[in-house]
Design a protein around this motif. Sequence first.
Motif, PDB file in Angstrom:
ATOM      1  N   PRO A 169      -8.640 -64.431  27.576  1.00  0.00           N
ATOM      2  CA  PRO A 169      -8.666 -65.902  27.455  1.00  0.00           C
ATOM      3  C   PRO A 169      -9.844 -66.532  28.185  1.00  0.00           C
ATOM      4  O   PRO A 169     -10.449 -67.482  27.695  1.00  0.00           O
ATOM      5  CB  PRO A 169      -7.330 -66.324  28.077  1.00  0.00           C
ATOM      6  N   GLN A 170     -10.192 -65.972  29.354  1.00  0.00           N
ATOM      7  CA  GLN A 170     -11.315 -66.530  30.129  1.00  0.00           C
ATOM      8  C   GLN A 170     -12.614 -66.432  29.342  1.00  0.00           C
ATOM      9  O   GLN A 170     -13.455 -67.337  29.403  1.00  0.00           O
ATOM     10  CB  GLN A 170     -11.502 -65.772  31.465  1.00  0.00           C
ATOM     11  N   THR A 171     -12.785 -65.312  28.606  1.00  0.00           N
ATOM     12  CA  THR A 171     -14.010 -65.123  27.809  1.00  0.00           C
ATOM     13  C   THR A 171     -14.088 -66.182  26.718  1.00  0.00           C
ATOM     14  O   THR A 171     -15.137 -66.812  26.517  1.00  0.00           O
ATOM     15  CB  THR A 171     -14.008 -63.716  27.172  1.00  0.00           C
ATOM     16  N   VAL A 172     -12.963 -66.387  26.028  1.00  0.00           N
ATOM     17  CA  VAL A 172     -12.932 -67.381  24.951  1.00  0.00           C
ATOM     18  C   VAL A 172     -13.197 -68.773  25.521  1.00  0.00           C
ATOM     19  O   VAL A 172     -13.984 -69.550  24.973  1.00  0.00           O
ATOM     20  CB  VAL A 172     -11.563 -67.344  24.226  1.00  0.00           C
ATOM     21  N   TRP A 173     -12.534 -69.061  26.642  1.00  0.00           N
ATOM     22  CA  TRP A 173     -12.678 -70.371  27.294  1.00  0.00           C
ATOM     23  C   TRP A 173     -14.141 -70.639  27.631  1.00  0.00           C
ATOM     24  O   TRP A 173     -14.678 -71.699  27.353  1.00  0.00           O
ATOM     25  CB  TRP A 173     -11.804 -70.382  28.562  1.00  0.00           C
ATOM     26  N   ARG A 174     -14.814 -69.614  28.206  1.00  0.00           N
ATOM     27  CA  ARG A 174     -16.223 -69.774  28.586  1.00  0.00           C
ATOM     28  C   ARG A 174     -17.113 -69.968  27.359  1.00  0.00           C
ATOM     29  O   ARG A 174     -18.009 -70.805  27.354  1.00  0.00           O
ATOM     30  CB  ARG A 174     -16.703 -68.551  29.372  1.00  0.00           C
ATOM     31  N   LEU A 175     -16.829 -69.174  26.304  1.00  0.00           N
ATOM     32  CA  LEU A 175     -17.657 -69.264  25.093  1.00  0.00           C
ATOM     33  C   LEU A 175     -17.548 -70.647  24.450  1.00  0.00           C
ATOM     34  O   LEU A 175     -18.511 -71.164  23.895  1.00  0.00           O
ATOM     35  CB  LEU A 175     -17.246 -68.185  24.085  1.00  0.00           C
ATOM     36  N   ARG A 176     -16.329 -71.240  24.531  1.00  0.00           N
ATOM     37  CA  ARG A 176     -16.136 -72.559  23.911  1.00  0.00           C
ATOM     38  C   ARG A 176     -16.873 -73.647  24.682  1.00  0.00           C
ATOM     39  O   ARG A 176     -17.189 -74.691  24.141  1.00  0.00           O
ATOM     40  CB  ARG A 176     -14.653 -72.897  23.837  1.00  0.00           C
ATOM     41  N   ARG A 177     -17.094 -73.406  25.979  1.00  0.00           N
ATOM     42  CA  ARG A 177     -17.719 -74.430  26.805  1.00  0.00           C
ATOM     43  C   ARG A 177     -19.211 -74.213  27.016  1.00  0.00           C
ATOM     44  O   ARG A 177     -19.914 -75.122  27.470  1.00  0.00           O
ATOM     45  CB  ARG A 177     -17.015 -74.501  28.162  1.00  0.00           C
ATOM     46  N   ALA A 178     -19.683 -72.999  26.707  1.00  0.00           N
ATOM     47  CA  ALA A 178     -21.093 -72.675  26.955  1.00  0.00           C
ATOM     48  C   ALA A 178     -22.010 -73.608  26.163  1.00  0.00           C
ATOM     49  O   ALA A 178     -21.751 -73.938  25.028  1.00  0.00           O
ATOM     50  CB  ALA A 178     -21.370 -71.230  26.580  1.00  0.00           C
ATOM     51  N   GLN A 179     -23.085 -74.023  26.802  1.00  0.00           N
ATOM     52  CA  GLN A 179     -24.085 -74.873  26.168  1.00  0.00           C
ATOM     53  C   GLN A 179     -25.439 -74.193  26.314  1.00  0.00           C
ATOM     54  O   GLN A 179     -25.655 -73.467  27.280  1.00  0.00           O
ATOM     55  CB  GLN A 179     -24.120 -76.249  26.832  1.00  0.00           C
ATOM     56  N   PRO A 180     -26.410 -74.390  25.446  1.00  0.00           N
ATOM     57  CA  PRO A 180     -26.265 -75.173  24.233  1.00  0.00           C
ATOM     58  C   PRO A 180     -25.532 -74.378  23.147  1.00  0.00           C
ATOM     59  O   PRO A 180     -25.428 -73.159  23.234  1.00  0.00           O
ATOM     60  CB  PRO A 180     -27.712 -75.419  23.819  1.00  0.00           C
TER      61      PRO A 180
END
Length: 186
Positions: A169-180
């Motif tokens: 879940p942490q990986t998905v969470w980070r990927l959804r928030r990563a910019q740009p």
Amino acid sequence: MTRRTDLAPTALRRGIATVDDLRARSAIDPRTHCWHWQHARGPDGMPRIWTFDRRSGAKACLTGPMAAWQIAHDAPPTRGHLPYRVCGHRDCVNPAHLRLAANRAELGQHIARSGRLRGNSTEQRRANLVLARAAAGIVTTSTDVVDAIRAAPKHITSAELARDLGMWPQTVWRLRRAQPRIEVPT
Ligand SMILES: [Zn+2]
């Protein structure tokens, strides 16, 4: 797609006994690896497969997921569990696309989720690709997985996505928030 329907009548009478039998009677999608069943289907669109039912110890006409699971594992599903397809294709009988749901509520959640992921055709294609990759045990976070995670509607939680994709879940969470945001050509 590869279409293989050249079947000996005796083989059909005998029923479907092996994974090779399932594959030989399906149209294989080389992109998603879905095995689209080319024979009998019920009014609900689900394959109906004549095979040995390990639950009862007799031959029976089973739905696609139940038949494919038993043929691939040579055993009935864990007691109280139901097989379902993570790829979301009703006519798919690829055993690699099957997972077990612990109960009907969990199965219902899966169905609702796959429905919600179904947006435009591009989104659908991305989602299917990700699910097929996850089902095949590919866990690297490739660009198409990242793209699909970011394309998922906001009301689907990262925990839900992670469970479907077999990721942390942490990986998905980070990927959804990563910019740009990375735009991947399709
Ligand atoms: Zn499939």
